[in-house]
Design a protein around this motif. Structure first.
Motif, PDB file in Angstrom:
ATOM      1  N   ASN A 168       0.827  -1.208   0.000  1.00  0.00           N
ATOM      2  CA  ASN A 168       0.000   0.000   0.000  1.00  0.00           C
ATOM      3  C   ASN A 168       0.860   1.257   0.000  1.00  0.00           C
ATOM      4  OD1 ASN A 168      -2.734   1.246   0.291  1.00  0.00           O
ATOM      5  ND2 ASN A 168      -1.785   2.016   2.159  1.00  0.00           N
ATOM      6  N   THR A 169       1.892   1.290   0.821  1.00  0.00           N
ATOM      7  CA  THR A 169       2.778   2.454   0.880  1.00  0.00           C
ATOM      8  C   THR A 169       3.518   2.634  -0.436  1.00  0.00           C
ATOM      9  OG1 THR A 169       3.036   2.229   3.263  1.00  0.00           O
ATOM     10  CG2 THR A 169       4.726   3.497   2.113  1.00  0.00           C
ATOM     11  N   ARG A 170       3.964   1.529  -1.031  1.00  0.00           N
ATOM     12  CA  ARG A 170       4.663   1.603  -2.314  1.00  0.00           C
ATOM     13  C   ARG A 170       3.741   2.165  -3.402  1.00  0.00           C
ATOM     14  NH1 ARG A 170       5.926  -3.312  -2.573  1.00  0.00           N
ATOM     15  NH2 ARG A 170       4.597  -4.059  -4.256  1.00  0.00           N
ATOM     16  N   MET A 171       2.476   1.773  -3.376  1.00  0.00           N
ATOM     17  CA  MET A 171       1.525   2.213  -4.398  1.00  0.00           C
ATOM     18  C   MET A 171       1.032   3.644  -4.170  1.00  0.00           C
ATOM     19  SD  MET A 171       1.507  -0.288  -6.433  1.00  0.00           S
ATOM     20  CE  MET A 171       0.175   0.089  -7.536  1.00  0.00           C
ATOM     21  N   MET A 172       0.798   4.014  -2.929  1.00  0.00           N
ATOM     22  CA  MET A 172       0.165   5.298  -2.614  1.00  0.00           C
ATOM     23  C   MET A 172       1.135   6.362  -2.115  1.00  0.00           C
ATOM     24  SD  MET A 172      -2.883   4.711  -3.466  1.00  0.00           S
ATOM     25  CE  MET A 172      -3.644   6.199  -2.887  1.00  0.00           C
TER      26      MET A 172
ATOM     27  N   LEU B  37      -6.369  -4.792   8.732  1.00  0.00           N
ATOM     28  CA  LEU B  37      -5.902  -6.065   8.199  1.00  0.00           C
ATOM     29  C   LEU B  37      -6.281  -6.347   6.756  1.00  0.00           C
ATOM     30  CD1 LEU B  37      -6.744  -8.265  11.318  1.00  0.00           C
ATOM     31  CD2 LEU B  37      -4.574  -7.143  10.752  1.00  0.00           C
ATOM     32  N   GLY B  38      -7.301  -5.700   6.221  1.00  0.00           N
ATOM     33  CA  GLY B  38      -7.838  -6.081   4.916  1.00  0.00           C
ATOM     34  C   GLY B  38      -7.289  -5.297   3.754  1.00  0.00           C
ATOM     35  N   ALA B  39      -7.245  -5.965   2.585  1.00  0.00           N
ATOM     36  CA  ALA B  39      -6.656  -5.370   1.393  1.00  0.00           C
ATOM     37  C   ALA B  39      -7.675  -4.881   0.379  1.00  0.00           C
ATOM     38  CB  ALA B  39      -5.724  -6.391   0.728  1.00  0.00           C
ATOM     39  N   GLN B  40      -8.948  -5.212   0.546  1.00  0.00           N
ATOM     40  CA  GLN B  40      -9.935  -4.813  -0.455  1.00  0.00           C
ATOM     41  C   GLN B  40     -11.322  -4.791   0.150  1.00  0.00           C
ATOM     42  OE1 GLN B  40      -9.054  -8.086  -3.094  1.00  0.00           O
ATOM     43  NE2 GLN B  40     -10.995  -9.088  -2.617  1.00  0.00           N
ATOM     44  N   VAL B  41     -12.225  -4.068  -0.545  1.00  0.00           N
ATOM     45  CA  VAL B  41     -13.632  -4.020  -0.164  1.00  0.00           C
ATOM     46  C   VAL B  41     -14.426  -3.522  -1.372  1.00  0.00           C
ATOM     47  CG1 VAL B  41     -13.616  -1.647   0.751  1.00  0.00           C
ATOM     48  CG2 VAL B  41     -15.242  -3.324   1.679  1.00  0.00           C
ATOM     49  N   THR B  42     -15.654  -3.981  -1.507  1.00  0.00           N
ATOM     50  CA  THR B  42     -16.472  -3.521  -2.629  1.00  0.00           C
ATOM     51  C   THR B  42     -17.089  -2.156  -2.326  1.00  0.00           C
ATOM     52  OG1 THR B  42     -18.534  -4.511  -1.854  1.00  0.00           O
ATOM     53  CG2 THR B  42     -17.105  -5.894  -3.265  1.00  0.00           C
ATOM     54  N   ARG B  43     -17.403  -1.452  -3.371  1.00  0.00           N
ATOM     55  CA  ARG B  43     -18.117  -0.187  -3.225  1.00  0.00           C
ATOM     56  C   ARG B  43     -19.506  -0.432  -2.630  1.00  0.00           C
ATOM     57  NH1 ARG B  43     -14.655   0.391  -7.459  1.00  0.00           N
ATOM     58  NH2 ARG B  43     -13.486   2.352  -7.501  1.00  0.00           N
ATOM     59  N   LYS B  44     -20.119  -1.567  -2.976  1.00  0.00           N
ATOM     60  CA  LYS B  44     -21.423  -1.908  -2.401  1.00  0.00           C
ATOM     61  C   LYS B  44     -21.331  -2.120  -0.899  1.00  0.00           C
ATOM     62  CE  LYS B  44     -23.842  -3.632  -6.415  1.00  0.00           C
ATOM     63  NZ  LYS B  44     -24.725  -4.644  -6.964  1.00  0.00           N
ATOM     64  N   ALA B  45     -20.235  -2.677  -0.427  1.00  0.00           N
ATOM     65  CA  ALA B  45     -20.058  -2.863   1.019  1.00  0.00           C
ATOM     66  C   ALA B  45     -19.922  -1.515   1.723  1.00  0.00           C
ATOM     67  CB  ALA B  45     -18.844  -3.744   1.297  1.00  0.00           C
ATOM     68  N   ILE B  46     -19.236  -0.574   1.100  1.00  0.00           N
ATOM     69  CA  ILE B  46     -19.116   0.768   1.676  1.00  0.00           C
ATOM     70  C   ILE B  46     -20.499   1.414   1.730  1.00  0.00           C
ATOM     71  CG2 ILE B  46     -18.139   3.077   1.382  1.00  0.00           C
ATOM     72  CD1 ILE B  46     -16.113   0.855   2.254  1.00  0.00           C
ATOM     73  N   ALA B  47     -21.258   1.302   0.655  1.00  0.00           N
ATOM     74  CA  ALA B  47     -22.617   1.849   0.647  1.00  0.00           C
ATOM     75  C   ALA B  47     -23.471   1.187   1.726  1.00  0.00           C
ATOM     76  CB  ALA B  47     -23.253   1.658  -0.730  1.00  0.00           C
TER      77      ALA B  47
ATOM     78  N   GLY C  66     -12.143 -11.940   4.672  1.00  0.00           N
ATOM     79  CA  GLY C  66     -11.364 -12.842   3.827  1.00  0.00           C
ATOM     80  C   GLY C  66     -10.198 -12.168   3.123  1.00  0.00           C
ATOM     81  N   SER C  67     -10.108 -10.850   3.212  1.00  0.00           N
ATOM     82  CA  SER C  67      -8.984 -10.155   2.573  1.00  0.00           C
ATOM     83  C   SER C  67      -7.880  -9.828   3.578  1.00  0.00           C
ATOM     84  CB  SER C  67      -9.456  -8.888   1.857  1.00  0.00           C
ATOM     85  OG  SER C  67      -9.814  -7.866   2.768  1.00  0.00           O
ATOM     86  N   GLU C  68      -7.994 -10.373   4.775  1.00  0.00           N
ATOM     87  CA  GLU C  68      -6.997 -10.129   5.807  1.00  0.00           C
ATOM     88  C   GLU C  68      -5.652 -10.764   5.434  1.00  0.00           C
ATOM     89  OE1 GLU C  68      -9.968 -11.509   6.256  1.00  0.00           O
ATOM     90  OE2 GLU C  68     -11.004 -10.569   7.931  1.00  0.00           O
ATOM     91  N   TYR C  69      -4.594 -10.055   5.763  1.00  0.00           N
ATOM     92  CA  TYR C  69      -3.211 -10.523   5.613  1.00  0.00           C
ATOM     93  C   TYR C  69      -2.804 -10.827   4.177  1.00  0.00           C
ATOM     94  CZ  TYR C  69      -3.622 -10.750  10.644  1.00  0.00           C
ATOM     95  OH  TYR C  69      -3.831 -10.427  11.956  1.00  0.00           O
ATOM     96  N   LYS C  70      -3.506 -10.274   3.200  1.00  0.00           N
ATOM     97  CA  LYS C  70      -3.084 -10.413   1.809  1.00  0.00           C
ATOM     98  C   LYS C  70      -1.969  -9.405   1.538  1.00  0.00           C
ATOM     99  CE  LYS C  70      -7.489 -11.998  -0.052  1.00  0.00           C
ATOM    100  NZ  LYS C  70      -7.170 -13.139  -0.891  1.00  0.00           N
ATOM    101  N   THR C  71      -1.150  -9.697   0.569  1.00  0.00           N
ATOM    102  CA  THR C  71      -0.068  -8.760   0.224  1.00  0.00           C
ATOM    103  C   THR C  71      -0.582  -7.596  -0.619  1.00  0.00           C
ATOM    104  OG1 THR C  71       0.518 -10.085  -1.713  1.00  0.00           O
ATOM    105  CG2 THR C  71       1.719 -10.535   0.337  1.00  0.00           C
ATOM    106  N   LYS C  72      -1.712  -7.811  -1.331  1.00  0.00           N
ATOM    107  CA  LYS C  72      -2.300  -6.773  -2.178  1.00  0.00           C
ATOM    108  C   LYS C  72      -3.729  -7.211  -2.491  1.00  0.00           C
ATOM    109  CE  LYS C  72      -0.660  -8.768  -6.468  1.00  0.00           C
ATOM    110  NZ  LYS C  72       0.012  -8.545  -7.716  1.00  0.00           N
ATOM    111  N   PRO C  73      -4.544  -6.317  -3.044  1.00  0.00           N
ATOM    112  CA  PRO C  73      -5.912  -6.708  -3.428  1.00  0.00           C
ATOM    113  C   PRO C  73      -5.881  -7.792  -4.508  1.00  0.00           C
ATOM    114  CG  PRO C  73      -5.665  -4.314  -3.450  1.00  0.00           C
ATOM    115  CD  PRO C  73      -4.295  -4.884  -3.274  1.00  0.00           C
ATOM    116  N   ASP C  74      -6.864  -8.652  -4.513  1.00  0.00           N
ATOM    117  CA  ASP C  74      -6.960  -9.725  -5.510  1.00  0.00           C
ATOM    118  C   ASP C  74      -7.031  -9.196  -6.928  1.00  0.00           C
ATOM    119  OD1 ASP C  74      -6.968 -11.673  -3.520  1.00  0.00           O
ATOM    120  OD2 ASP C  74      -9.160 -11.850  -3.504  1.00  0.00           O
ATOM    121  N   PHE C  75      -7.657  -8.057  -7.102  1.00  0.00           N
ATOM    122  CA  PHE C  75      -7.883  -7.519  -8.440  1.00  0.00           C
ATOM    123  C   PHE C  75      -6.689  -6.790  -9.004  1.00  0.00           C
ATOM    124  CE2 PHE C  75      -9.502  -4.541  -5.306  1.00  0.00           C
ATOM    125  CZ  PHE C  75      -8.860  -3.360  -5.666  1.00  0.00           C
ATOM    126  N   TYR C  76      -5.638  -6.600  -8.227  1.00  0.00           N
ATOM    127  CA  TYR C  76      -4.495  -5.809  -8.698  1.00  0.00           C
ATOM    128  C   TYR C  76      -3.404  -6.692  -9.232  1.00  0.00           C
ATOM    129  CZ  TYR C  76      -2.098  -1.422  -9.133  1.00  0.00           C
ATOM    130  OH  TYR C  76      -1.499  -0.310  -9.637  1.00  0.00           O
TER     131      TYR C  76
END
Length: 150
Positions: A56-60, A106-116, A140-150
């Motif tokens: 995350n730090t490397r990307m952002m 802990l998590g690497a991703q979340v859907t926009r629908k979940a935020i809504a 289920g996205s806990e302790y991932k190195t990056k989001p699944d979609f990236y």
């Protein structure tokens, strides 16, 4: 802003910048609105856990978590909820994990629908967050190195 806020119960702010948040807070004081939900960023407290934190730090970069609205909200007298969202994607899942300030992120991703869904849960009283900064991620996205979609 004052004109747009007249007669409203709550402000939803889908933008994160300390200076603009301060302007919104001033307008809220002028109109008597006490509640605000602000969509924000993760890592404002350095709370993102490894191995995702390094990616995350490397990307952002580190500057993304500086000068955020949470600084103004925490200094205010408002009833706020600041949403520290991880990386967003378009998906159908509405489930989310909400971690309080001080807990590891802990998590690497979340859907926009979940935020809504989280915003709806706050608005309808299903969640009782007040003067809170909550981290939001997908189960289920806990302790991932990056989001699944990236």
């Amino acid at each position: 802003m004052v004109e747009a806020m007249q007669g409203q119960d709550i402000v939803y702010m889908n933008f994160d910048d300390k200076a603009i948040t301060e302007l919104v807070i001033t307008a809220m004081h002028q109109t008597g609105i006490r509640r605000i939900i602000q969509a924000g960023v993760l890592s404002v407290y350095g709370e993102v856990a490894e191995p995702f934190a390094a990616w995350n730090t490397r990307m952002m970069g580190e500057a993304v978590a500086k000068g955020c609205g949470i600084e103004a909200l925490e200094a205010s007298d408002l009833d706020y909820v600041y949403l520290r969202m991880t990386w967003l994607y378009n998906g159908q899942r509405r489930e989310y994990v909400a971690s309080p300030k001080g807990a590891p992120f802990l998590g690497a991703q979340v859907t926009r629908k979940a935020i809504a869904q989280c915003v709806l849960d706050i608005l309808t009283g299903k969640r009782e967050d007040h003067r809170a900064s909550i981290g939001l991620w997908e189960p289920g996205s806990e302790y991932k190195t990056k989001p699944d979609f990236y």
